[in-house]
Design a protein around this motif. Structure first.
Motif, PDB file in Angstrom:
ATOM      1  N   ARG A 160      -2.787   5.502   7.189  1.00  7.66           N
ATOM      2  CA  ARG A 160      -1.424   5.402   6.643  1.00  7.66           C
ATOM      3  C   ARG A 160      -0.578   6.524   7.230  1.00  7.66           C
ATOM      4  O   ARG A 160      -1.036   7.665   7.324  1.00  7.66           O
ATOM      5  CB  ARG A 160      -1.440   5.645   5.132  1.00  7.66           C
ATOM      6  CG  ARG A 160      -2.098   4.587   4.306  1.00  7.66           C
ATOM      7  CD  ARG A 160      -2.084   5.033   2.852  1.00  7.66           C
ATOM      8  NE  ARG A 160      -2.587   6.388   2.687  1.00  7.66           N
ATOM      9  CZ  ARG A 160      -3.415   6.763   1.729  1.00  7.66           C
ATOM     10  NH1 ARG A 160      -3.843   5.896   0.845  1.00  7.66           N
ATOM     11  NH2 ARG A 160      -3.814   8.011   1.630  1.00  7.66           N
ATOM     12  N   SER A 214       0.856  -1.186   0.000  1.00  4.65           N
ATOM     13  CA  SER A 214       0.000   0.000   0.000  1.00  4.65           C
ATOM     14  C   SER A 214       0.886   1.227   0.000  1.00  4.65           C
ATOM     15  O   SER A 214       1.665   1.443   0.920  1.00  4.65           O
ATOM     16  CB  SER A 214      -0.909   0.018   1.233  1.00  4.65           C
ATOM     17  OG  SER A 214      -1.835  -1.033   1.136  1.00  4.65           O
ATOM     18  N   ASP A 270      -4.211  -0.525  -0.292  1.00  2.83           N
ATOM     19  CA  ASP A 270      -5.324  -0.169   0.592  1.00  2.83           C
ATOM     20  C   ASP A 270      -5.269   1.290   1.027  1.00  2.83           C
ATOM     21  O   ASP A 270      -4.206   1.792   1.384  1.00  2.83           O
ATOM     22  CB  ASP A 270      -5.279  -1.034   1.858  1.00  2.83           C
ATOM     23  CG  ASP A 270      -5.735  -2.455   1.596  1.00  2.83           C
ATOM     24  OD1 ASP A 270      -6.520  -2.637   0.641  1.00  2.83           O
ATOM     25  OD2 ASP A 270      -5.309  -3.357   2.343  1.00  2.83           O
ATOM     26  N   ALA A 309     -12.890  -5.401   7.400  1.00  2.48           N
ATOM     27  CA  ALA A 309     -12.241  -5.442   6.107  1.00  2.48           C
ATOM     28  C   ALA A 309     -11.568  -4.105   5.821  1.00  2.48           C
ATOM     29  O   ALA A 309     -11.944  -3.082   6.368  1.00  2.48           O
ATOM     30  CB  ALA A 309     -13.267  -5.748   5.014  1.00  2.48           C
ATOM     31  N   GLY A 310     -10.558  -4.135   4.976  1.00  2.00           N
ATOM     32  CA  GLY A 310      -9.900  -2.896   4.546  1.00  2.00           C
ATOM     33  C   GLY A 310     -10.667  -2.271   3.403  1.00  2.00           C
ATOM     34  O   GLY A 310     -11.673  -2.806   2.935  1.00  2.00           O
ATOM     35  N   ARG A 311     -10.191  -1.108   2.980  1.00  2.00           N
ATOM     36  CA  ARG A 311     -10.808  -0.462   1.821  1.00  2.00           C
ATOM     37  C   ARG A 311      -9.709  -0.159   0.812  1.00  2.00           C
ATOM     38  O   ARG A 311      -8.769   0.580   1.118  1.00  2.00           O
ATOM     39  CB  ARG A 311     -11.491   0.844   2.241  1.00  2.00           C
ATOM     40  CG  ARG A 311     -12.153   1.547   1.070  1.00  2.00           C
ATOM     41  CD  ARG A 311     -12.860   2.812   1.479  1.00  2.00           C
ATOM     42  NE  ARG A 311     -11.964   3.927   1.794  1.00  2.00           N
ATOM     43  CZ  ARG A 311     -11.301   4.618   0.888  1.00  2.00           C
ATOM     44  NH1 ARG A 311     -11.390   4.304  -0.392  1.00  2.00           N
ATOM     45  NH2 ARG A 311     -10.526   5.610   1.248  1.00  2.00           N
ATOM     46  N   VAL A 364      -7.417   2.007   3.563  1.00  2.00           N
ATOM     47  CA  VAL A 364      -7.487   1.578   4.963  1.00  2.00           C
ATOM     48  C   VAL A 364      -7.204   0.085   4.954  1.00  2.00           C
ATOM     49  O   VAL A 364      -7.831  -0.655   4.198  1.00  2.00           O
ATOM     50  CB  VAL A 364      -8.894   1.837   5.562  1.00  2.00           C
ATOM     51  CG1 VAL A 364      -8.946   1.333   7.002  1.00  2.00           C
ATOM     52  CG2 VAL A 364      -9.253   3.303   5.472  1.00  2.00           C
ATOM     53  N   PRO A 365      -6.279  -0.373   5.755  1.00  2.00           N
ATOM     54  CA  PRO A 365      -5.947  -1.797   5.717  1.00  2.00           C
ATOM     55  C   PRO A 365      -7.015  -2.629   6.434  1.00  2.00           C
ATOM     56  O   PRO A 365      -7.737  -2.124   7.284  1.00  2.00           O
ATOM     57  CB  PRO A 365      -4.613  -1.857   6.471  1.00  2.00           C
ATOM     58  CG  PRO A 365      -4.645  -0.679   7.393  1.00  2.00           C
ATOM     59  CD  PRO A 365      -5.450   0.386   6.698  1.00  2.00           C
ATOM     60  N   ALA A 366      -7.097  -3.887   6.070  1.00  2.00           N
ATOM     61  CA  ALA A 366      -7.948  -4.802   6.832  1.00  2.00           C
ATOM     62  C   ALA A 366      -7.306  -4.998   8.201  1.00  2.00           C
ATOM     63  O   ALA A 366      -6.100  -4.882   8.344  1.00  2.00           O
ATOM     64  CB  ALA A 366      -8.039  -6.140   6.110  1.00  2.00           C
ATOM     65  N   GLY A 367      -8.154  -5.254   9.210  1.00  2.00           N
ATOM     66  CA  GLY A 367      -7.598  -5.418  10.548  1.00  2.00           C
ATOM     67  C   GLY A 367      -8.653  -5.995  11.447  1.00  2.00           C
ATOM     68  O   GLY A 367      -9.705  -6.446  10.987  1.00  2.00           O
ATOM     69  N   TRP A 383     -10.604  -4.503  13.036  1.00  2.00           N
ATOM     70  CA  TRP A 383     -11.825  -3.701  12.911  1.00  2.00           C
ATOM     71  C   TRP A 383     -12.670  -4.129  11.736  1.00  2.00           C
ATOM     72  O   TRP A 383     -13.753  -3.627  11.546  1.00  2.00           O
ATOM     73  CB  TRP A 383     -11.450  -2.217  12.768  1.00  2.00           C
ATOM     74  CG  TRP A 383     -10.414  -2.000  11.698  1.00  2.00           C
ATOM     75  CD1 TRP A 383     -10.608  -1.969  10.357  1.00  2.00           C
ATOM     76  CD2 TRP A 383      -9.023  -1.804  11.902  1.00  2.00           C
ATOM     77  NE1 TRP A 383      -9.432  -1.776   9.704  1.00  2.00           N
ATOM     78  CE2 TRP A 383      -8.432  -1.669  10.628  1.00  2.00           C
ATOM     79  CE3 TRP A 383      -8.204  -1.732  13.040  1.00  2.00           C
ATOM     80  CZ2 TRP A 383      -7.064  -1.466  10.461  1.00  2.00           C
ATOM     81  CZ3 TRP A 383      -6.862  -1.520  12.866  1.00  2.00           C
ATOM     82  CH2 TRP A 383      -6.281  -1.396  11.584  1.00  2.00           C
ATOM     83  N   ARG A 400      -4.911   2.195  11.518  1.00  2.00           N
ATOM     84  CA  ARG A 400      -5.883   2.291  10.444  1.00  2.00           C
ATOM     85  C   ARG A 400      -5.464   3.331   9.412  1.00  2.00           C
ATOM     86  O   ARG A 400      -5.695   3.192   8.244  1.00  2.00           O
ATOM     87  CB  ARG A 400      -7.249   2.659  11.011  1.00  2.00           C
ATOM     88  CG  ARG A 400      -8.232   1.527  10.865  1.00  2.00           C
ATOM     89  CD  ARG A 400      -9.531   1.856  11.552  1.00  2.00           C
ATOM     90  NE  ARG A 400      -9.407   1.799  13.007  1.00  2.00           N
ATOM     91  CZ  ARG A 400     -10.402   1.486  13.826  1.00  2.00           C
ATOM     92  NH1 ARG A 400     -11.595   1.216  13.330  1.00  2.00           N
ATOM     93  NH2 ARG A 400     -10.229   1.468  15.125  1.00  2.00           N
TER      94      ARG A 400
END
Ligand SMILES: [Zn+2]
Lengths: 829, 365
Positions: B119, A580, A633, A642-644, A635-638, A640, B117
Motif C-alpha cells: 500500500r 483498502s 486488504d 491471493a491477497g491477505r 496485501v491485495p490479490a494479484g 502473485w 503489492r
C-alpha cells in the motif's frame, strides 16, 4: 466604511491628476485599506440620457392596466432629433417633466438589454427609468423625475443621478475609528496623498454658547456619559423629502434612507463620526436623565425587541421611564414618525467600554454602536448637534428653538512622553526628531519638545493613541511601511528541533513508509460517538471536556480518543470506493482534571511562578496520541496470488514498528477493552506501563461505523513512547563463532498466550540464546482438543567459543524445562 | 585397471595401431561436434573418454608394448586424447552458454505486470508544510516552540493585550469550555505559545510556533473551525521592523522561490504596535502582467498574514524588560499558504481524510 469619493473631496482638495487608484493606494498604505471600488452605474452601458416628456396619452388596456403612450424629447441622442415614442406603465410624472431615458442599445443592471419593440400597439423605442431599474434602490418604483433645470434633453443623465460616482469601501481597523467618518478619511487624505491640501473640518463650526434655556438634562453617571448635548427644533415638516445628495450619500454608505429627520442624523454621523439620536420631542416627558439601568428593568427598542436590562447598561429616561439604551439604540415610545414636528436632538459622548458591553450583551450591532464602542471625538458633540439642527432647518422647514443644553465636559487625552529616537529605533527607518514632530503634528497631536524627549498629546479623535508605540506607528505609516528595509536578524546558534519534535517526524515517516496514510480530523466528540465505540458507562474516556458553544450539538466536547474520528474517516474512504484503507493520526486528546478555574492574572507585571503554575494546573491533560485504523486488504490479490486481509496483527505490528523506530520494544498481553473484539485485543506494554491497545474491532463497532467486518485499530499514548525513546544506542557486539539452530515444538493449553511460553523459553535458555522466533502454531488432532502446538526456532551462540553439543542440549533443555514449569508446556515428540 | 605391465606381449596390439587410434579420435570428435546439448555431451564424454572407450582401452595397452614402442604409441594416443579433451572442453563451453541462454529465455517474465503489492503510505500535507516551514526557521537558528490547544483565557487573550472588553476579542470567535467562568478556551491563535515562551525563557528569543488553532467558523470551502497557523517571535536587543521584514522576506523566498518578497501595509493587532498586514509577492506571475493571474486574482500580491512590533504591554505582562528589549511577531495560516502554494481552492480536502489526498503528497512536499 463606504463613501462616494466626491464626498471626501468636499472636505479636502486633491490635485486633479491624482487618480482614484493612486488616492486609495495611499490610503491603504497609511492604514485605511481599500476593500473595493464600485460605481452604482457600473452595470449600465449605452445611451442613458435626460429626456423631456412632450406628450403623454393614457391608454386603458383589456387587462385593466392603463399604459401611457409618451413622446419624449431626447435631443439628438437618438440620432434624428425627433421625439422618441415610448410606452410607460408608471403614472407619477407629467408632460414637461425631465426624466431619465434609456435608448435602444442600452443595457440596464441585470443584463436587461433595451431595444425598440412592439408593445400595446406601439413601437416603444426605449424606456423611461425608475430608480429600481437603474439599481439605485429597491424602494422606488416610480419614474425618476429630475429637478427642473438640472439638465438638457439628450445629455448623459449619469452624473445627475450619481451613477458615475466612484464609491470606495475602506476597511477600518479597531484603532482607526476616526476612519468611520468623512472627517477622518479626508484628514488622512490630506496627510497621506501628495499634493492634497486645504482640509476643511466639518466638525469645526461656531456653535452657540450653552445656556439653561434648553431641554432639561441631568446626567447621573458622568463616567458613562461625560457629555450630553441637547437641541430642539420646531415646525419640522415630516413630509419634507430628503435631498438627493443626502439620500445618495447615505445609500452609498450602505444605509437605507428612511425619512428626512432620520437621514439627517445618519448623514451627520457619517460626516463627523459622531452618532446622533433624534427623539420626537412631543413624546418626551420632562427632564431627560442618564443613569445605569436597574436589574429587572426592560425597554422595547426601536427594532421592536423587548430587552431585559442589566445594571451595567446606560439608559436615557424621562418622566415616563426608560426611553433609550444610551448610545446603542433608542426606545420605541419616543421614536420619530411621520407626524413628528418637534425633534429633540441628542449628541452625547458615551463610555466606549460600556457601549461595547451593552452591544455585546444585547447582541445589537448598529452603525452608532460600532462608532461609540470604538471611541468617538468627545469634543464635537455641540458641533454635530448644531449641524443636525442646520440641516433640519434648511431642508425640513424647521426652526431652531432657543436654548442649548450642554451637560458635562469632554474628557481630555493624556500626554505621552517618548524619546524622539524611538520611531527610528522601532522601525529601522532613518527618521530624525524634526520629522517625528512634523508627522505627529500632521496627525493632530500637539507636541512639546525638550531635547530628545517629546511630549505628545493625541488629538481628541484618537482615543486609541495611548502609548509611545502608538505614536511610533503614526510616524511609520506616514514615512511609509514600504520604505522599511529588509534585514535578516542574526539569531544565536539554535538547538534545532527538540528531541520530541524530531521523533514525531520519525514516527510519521515510519508509518507512511509502512503504507499508512496520515489524516487530520477535528477533535470534537459527542456521546453518540462514545456509545458507538461501546464504551461502558464508567470508562474514563467518557469523561470529556465540554464546549459551551460547540458548532454542532452532535460533537459538543473535546475528544478523549482519536478513534471515533478515524473510524468515521475510514468508513468515508470505503464509501468513496477505497476498499483498502490504512490511516493514522497523531494529535493531542483532552483529558479533563477536576480543577478549579484558571485565574485571570494581572497584566501590568509578570505573574509569579506560583500564579503561572496555578494557570497551567487548571488546564486539562493533553497527551499526544497515535491512533490508527485499517480495513480491507493488507496485501491485495494479484497475479502473485491471493491477497491477505488486514488482521489484528497489522494493528499491533504498526505500533510495534513505531516503537522499534524509537528504539523501544513493546510486549503484549490479552486484554478486553472497547472498541476492540474481546478475544482479539492486545494491551501494549512498555515495561510495566500500558501504553495503549491494538487489535481487531468489535463486530458491533464495525457495523455501527459502517466499516467492513474485521477492521482493525490501535490507539497509544505517543507521549510516553517519545519520553522513553532510546537516545544513544550502543553499537552491537556480535559473535562470529558458529551458530547452533534448534527447533522446539511445545504443546500447551489453548488458553496459554504464546508470549508467556516465549518469555519462559527465553528466560530458561539463558545467555547462550541469541534469538528466538515462533514460526508455527498448530492445532488439530495430533495435539488433542483444547491444546495447541507452538514451534520455535532457537539460535544459540557464544561470544568466545564454538558451543559443544552439551552446551546446546543443556540450554535447550533448560528452556523447555522452564516453559514446562511456568506454562505447562510439553515437548512434542 | 591396467597397471604397469612387465609381462608384455611381444605381439603388436591391435588397438594401438595408428589407424585405429585415428579412427577412435575422429569418431570422438564427430560425436562431440554432433552433441546438441549438455546431456548428449555427457554421454559422448562417457562413450569416448570413459573407462570403456577405445582411447582409454588403447591407453591401457601401452604398458604391454615393448619399451621401444611405448614412446611412439604413448605420443600418438596422448595426442588423440588431448584433441578429444580439448574438443570436449570447447563443446562444453559452447553448450553451457547455449544452455544458459535458453534457460534465461525460458525464464522470461512480463515485467509490465503490476507490482503494487505494498500500500502506498503518505503523510498529511499540512504536517509536511509545517515541517518545511519549521526547517526554514531552524536553518536560521530559530527554535520551534509548542503549547497546548486547550489554553487559559489569560494566555490566549489578556497577556496579549486583549483585555476582556477589547473589541478585537469579538473578531476572534472563540470556543469556550464549560464552565465558562473557568476561563479556559480553545486557543484562537498560536500566540499563547509566544507568551509561554517569554514567560519561561529569557531573551534572546528566536522561535516559531506552528500549530492547530480554533475559531467558531462554520465549515465551508474557505472556513474551518480548526486550522493551522505558524507564528514567529523574536525578542532581542536592537530588534526593529527591518528585522521583521528581513525574516518574512527570507521565509517567502524559501517557501515560494528565490526573489519572492513581501510588502507591509499598516494594520491593527493588539499584540503588536506598530502592526502590519503582510502580503507575499505572487510566485506565479511575480506581479508582472498579473491581470489574468488566478493565484493572486490580478493583484500581484497575496494576503499572507499579520505582523508587527511586540507591544510593550505584552512584554511587560510576560516579564520581559521592555526598556532593554524589543521584539517582533508575525503569524500566517499554514493551510492558506499550502492552498495557494499548491493551487487548492477548497480547504475541505485537508480535513476530510480521503487517503487519495494525503497519499498524493507522499512524504515530502
Ligand atoms: Zn499572480
Amino acid at each position: 466604511m463606504k463613501t462616494p469619493l466626491s464626498w471626501i473631496k468636499d472636505y479636502v482638495d486633491v490635485p486633479a491628476d491624482v487618480t482614484t487608484a493612486e488616492l486609495t493606494e495611499r490610503l491603504t498604505m497609511t492604514g485605511l485599506k481599500l476593500e473595493s471600488i464600485h460605481s452604482p452605474g457600473a452595470d449600465i452601458t449605452g445611451p442613458l440620457v435626460v429626456g423631456r416628456v412632450l406628450t403623454m396619452d393614457p391608454e386603458p388596456q383589456k387587462n385593466g392596466k392603463t399604459i401611457n403612450w409618451c413622446t419624449v424629447d431626447v435631443g439628438d441622442a437618438n440620432g434624428t432629433g425627433e421625439p422618441q415614442g415610448i410606452v410607460c406603465g408608471a403614472h407619477n410624472f407629467a408632460p414637461g417633466d425631465l426624466v431619465a431615458v434609456v435608448l435602444p442599445g442600452g443595457v440596464l443592471p441585470g443584463g436587461f438589454a433595451i431595444s425598440a419593440r412592439k408593445t400595446y400597439g406601439h413601437v416603444s423605442a426605449g424606456m423611461i427609468c425608475s430608480a429600481r431599474e437603474l439599481g439605485l434602490g429597491e424602494d422606488h418604483d416610480g419614474i425618476i423625475v429630475l429637478p427642473e433645470g438640472s439638465g438638457e434633453p439628450g445629455q448623459d443623465v449619469r452624473p445627475l443621478l450619481g451613477l458615475d460616482e466612484e464609491i470606495i469601501e475602506l476597511e477600518v481597523n479597531p484603532d482607526r475609528a476616526y476612519g468611520l467618518s468623512l472627517r477622518g478619511i479626508a484628514r488622512d487624505v490630506e496627510v497621506s496623498v501628495a499634493g492634497a491640501s486645504g482640509f476643511r473640518d466639518p466638525a469645526l463650526r461656531e456653535t452657540p454658547p450653552a445656556d439653561d434655556a434648553g431641554w432639561p438634562v441631568e446626567v447621573e453617571d458622568p463616567e458613562g456619559c461625560p457629555v450630553f448635548v441637547a437641541r430642539t427644533v420646531s415646525g419640522f415638516d415630516p413630509t419634507a423629502p430628503t435631498p438627493d445628495f443626502i439620500a445618495q450619500r447615505i445609500q452609498a454608505a450602505g444605509m437605507r434612507p428612511i425619512s428626512l429627520a432620520v437621514d439627517v442624523t445618519n448623514y451627520v454621523m457619517l460626516e463627523t463620526g459622531r452618532p446622533i439620536h433624534g427623539y420626537d420631542a412631543d413624546k418626551v416627558q420632562g427632564t431627560v436623565r442618564v443613569r445605569r439601568a436597574r436589574d429587572g428593568e426592560t425597554l422595547t427598542t426601536l427594532d421592536g425587541t423587548r430587552r431585559q436590562l442589566s445594571a451595567e447598561d446606560l439608559v436615557v429616561t424621562d418622566d415616563s421611564g426608560i426611553i433609550g439604551l444610551g448610545g446603542v439604540m433608542g426606545g420605541e415610545t419616543t421614536e420619530m414618525s411621520a407626524t413628528t414636528t418637534r425633534v429633540l436632538v441628542e449628541s452625547a459622548h458615551w463610555d466606549a467600554t460600556s457601549m461595547f458591553r451593552t452591544g455585546k450583551r444585547h447582541k445589537i450591532s448598529s452603525e452608532a454602536g460600532k462608532r461609540n464602542e470604538r471611541g468617538v471625538d468627545p469634543t464635537i458633540c455641540e458641533a454635530a448637534a448644531d449641524r443636525v439642527v442646520e440641516l433640519l432647518t434648511t431642508y425640513g422647514g424647521a426652526t431652531a428653538d432657543p436654548g442649548h443644553t450642554v451637560v458635562g465636559t469632554p474628557p481630555t487625552a493624556a500626554p505621552i512622553t517618548m524619546a524622539a529616537s524611538l520611531p527610528a529605533r522601532i522601525s529601522g527607518l532613518d527618521v530624525d526628531a524634526d520629522q517625528v514632530v512634523a508627522d505627529l503634528e500632521a496627525v493632530g497631536c500637539t507636541v512639546e519638545r525638550d531635547g530628545d524627549r517629546l511630549t505628545a498629546t493625541p488629538p481628541p479623535w484618537r482615543p486609541d493613541v495611548r502609548d509611545p508605540h502608538d505614536l511610533v506607528e503614526e510616524v511609520v505609516r506616514l514615512r511609509g511601511y514600504d520604505r522599511i528595509p529588509s534585514v535578516l536578524p542574526k539569531a544565536p546558534g539554535g538547538r534545532g528541533l527538540t528531541r520530541a519534535q524530531a521523533l514525531r517526524r520519525r514516527v510519521g515517516r515510519t508509518l507512511a513508509g509502512a503504507g499508512w496514510v496520515e489524516v487530520v480530523d477535528f477533535p470534537f466528540v459527542g456521546d453518540a460517538d462514545l456509545d458507538a465505540l461501546g464504551l461502558p458507562a464508567d470508562d474514563p474516556r467518557r469523561s470529556v471536556l465540554r464546549l459551551s458553544n460547540p458548532l454542532s450539538a452532535e460533537a459538543p466536547a473535546m475528544t478523549t480518543t482519536l478513534l471515533p474520528a478515524l473510524l468515521r474517516t475510514a468508513a468515508r474512504n470505503v464509501g468513496h470506493g477505497t476498499t483498502s484503507v490504512a490511516i493514522f493520526e497523531t494529535a493531542s486528546v483532552t483529558l479533563p482534571r477536576s480543577t478549579g478555574p484558571a485565574p485571570i492574572l494581572p497584566v501590568d507585571r509578570r505573574p509569579t511562578d506560583a500564579e503561572l503554575a496555578a494557570l497551567v494546573e487548571a488546564l486539562p491533560d493533553q497527551p499526544l496520541h497515535l491512533g490508527l485504523v485499517a480495513t480491507g486488504d493488507a496485501v491485495p490479490a494479484g497475479w502473485w496470488g491471493a491477497g491477505r486481509p488486514v488482521d489484528w496483527s497489522d494493528a499491533v505490528g504498526a505500533v510495534r514498528a513505531v516503537a522499534d523506530a524509537l528504539g523501544l520494544a513493546l510486549t503484549t498481553r490479552p486484554a478486553a477493552l472497547a472498541p476492540w473484539h474481546p478475544g482479539r485485543c492486545a494491551e501494549l506494554l512498555l515495561g510495566d506501563v500500558v501504553v495503549g491497545h491494538a487489535g481487531e474491532l468489535h463486530p458491533r463497532v464495525c457495523t455501527t461505523f459502517g466499516l467492513p467486518a474485521r477492521s482493525v485499530a490501535a490507539e497509544v499514548d505517543l507521549e510516553v513512547l517519545l519520553e522513553h525513546a532510546v537516545h544513544l544506542r550502543p553499537a552491537p557486539a556480535f559473535s562470529t563463532y558458529p551458530v547452533a539452530k534448534e527447533d522446539v515444538a511445545l504443546v500447551v493449553d489453548a488458553s496459554v498466550p504464546a508470549g508467556d511460553v516465549e518469555a519462559a523459553l527465553r528466560e530458561g535458555a539463558g545467555e547462550l540464546l541469541e534469538s528466538l522466533r515462533l514460526f508455527d502454531v498448530y492445532t488439530g488432532d495430533q495435539v488433542g482438543e483444547g491444546r495447541k502446538s507452538l514451534a520455535f526456532n532457537l539460535r544459540f551462540r557464544a561470544p568466545d567459543r564454538t558451543l559443544t553439543e552439551d552446551d546446546i542440549v543443556g540450554a535447550r533443555e533448560a528452556a523447555v524445562a522452564l516453559a514446562a514449569e511456568l506454562t505447562g508446556a510439553q515437548q512434542r515428540s | 585397471m591396467s597397471g604397469p605391465n612387465t609381462d608384455y606381449d611381444p605381439v603388436e596390439v591391435t588397438p594401438l595401431k595408428p589407424e585405429e587410434v585415428e579412427s577412435a579420435r575422429d569418431a570422438a570428435l564427430a560425436a562431440i561436434a554432433a552433441a546438441s546439448d549438455l546431456a548428449e555431451l555427457k554421454q559422448v564424454r562417457i562413450d569416448h573418454t570413459g573407462d570403456r572407450s577405445p582411447l582409454a582401452l588403447a591407453n591401457r595397452e601401452i604398458g604391454a608394448l615393448p619399451p621401444q614402442a611405448r614412446k611412439e604409441a604413448g605420443q600418438r594416443i596422448g595426442q588423440a586424447r588431448g584433441a578429444v579433451a580439448k574438443a570436449l572442453g570447447e563443446r562444453q563451453a559452447v553448450l553451457e552458454v547455449e544452455h544458459e541462454e535458453r534457460i534465461l529465455v525460458e525464464e522470461t517474465v512480463d515485467v509490465t505486470l503490476p507490482t503494487d503489492r505494498a500500500r502506498p503510505g503518505g503523510r498529511h500535507p499540512i504536517t509536511l508544510q509545517s515541517e518545511l516551514i519549521a526547517d526554514i526557521f531552524v536553518a536560521m537558528g530559530w527554535e520551534i516552540a509548542e503549547g497546548p490547544v486547550v489554553e487559559a483565557e489569560w494566555l490566549n487573550f489578556d497577556a496579549l493585550n486583549l483585555g476582556p472588553d477589547h473589541p478585537a476579542r469579538t473578531l476572534q470567535d472563540t470556543f469556550w469550555t464549560e464552565p465558562v467562568d473557568h476561563h479556559v478556551v480553545l486557543r484562537t491563535q498560536t500566540s499563547p505559545v509566544q507568551a509561554r515562551t517569554m514567560l519561561t525563557r529569557t531573551p534572546p528569543i528566536y522561535v516559531a510556533c506552528p500549530g492547530r488553532v480554533f475559531r467558531t467558523d462554520e465549515y465551508d470551502a474557505t472556513h474551518s473551525p480548526m486550522f493551522h497557523q505558524v507564528e514567529g517571535l523574536v525578542v532581542d536587543e536592537g530588534i526593529t521592523m527591518a528585522h521583521l521584514k528581513g525574516s518574512l522576506d527570507h521565509l517567502a523566498g524559501q517557501l515560494f522561490g528565490a526573489g519572492i518578497d513581501t510588502r507591509f501595509r499598516p494594520s491593527y493587532f493588539p499584540f503588536t504596535e506598530p502592526s502590519a498586514e503582510v502580503d507575499v509577492r505572487c510566485f506565479v506571475c511575480r506581479g508582472v502582467d498579473s491581470a489574468e493571474c488566478r493565484t493572486c486574482r490580478g493583484e500581484g500580491w497575496i494576503e499572507w498574514g499579520g505582523c508587527g512590533v511586540v507591544n510593550p504591554r505584552v512584554l511587560t505582562a510576560c516579564g520581559v524588560d521592555s526598556e532593554r528589549y524589543t521584539g517582533f511577531a508575525f503569524g500566517m495560516g499554514i493551510d492558506r499558504s499550502f492552498m495557494f502554494r499548491h493551487d487548492l481552492e477548497d480547504l475541505r480536502p485537508l480535513f476530510e481524510g480521503d487517503v487519495r489526498f494525503s497519499a498524493a503528497f507522499g512524504t515530502e512536499i
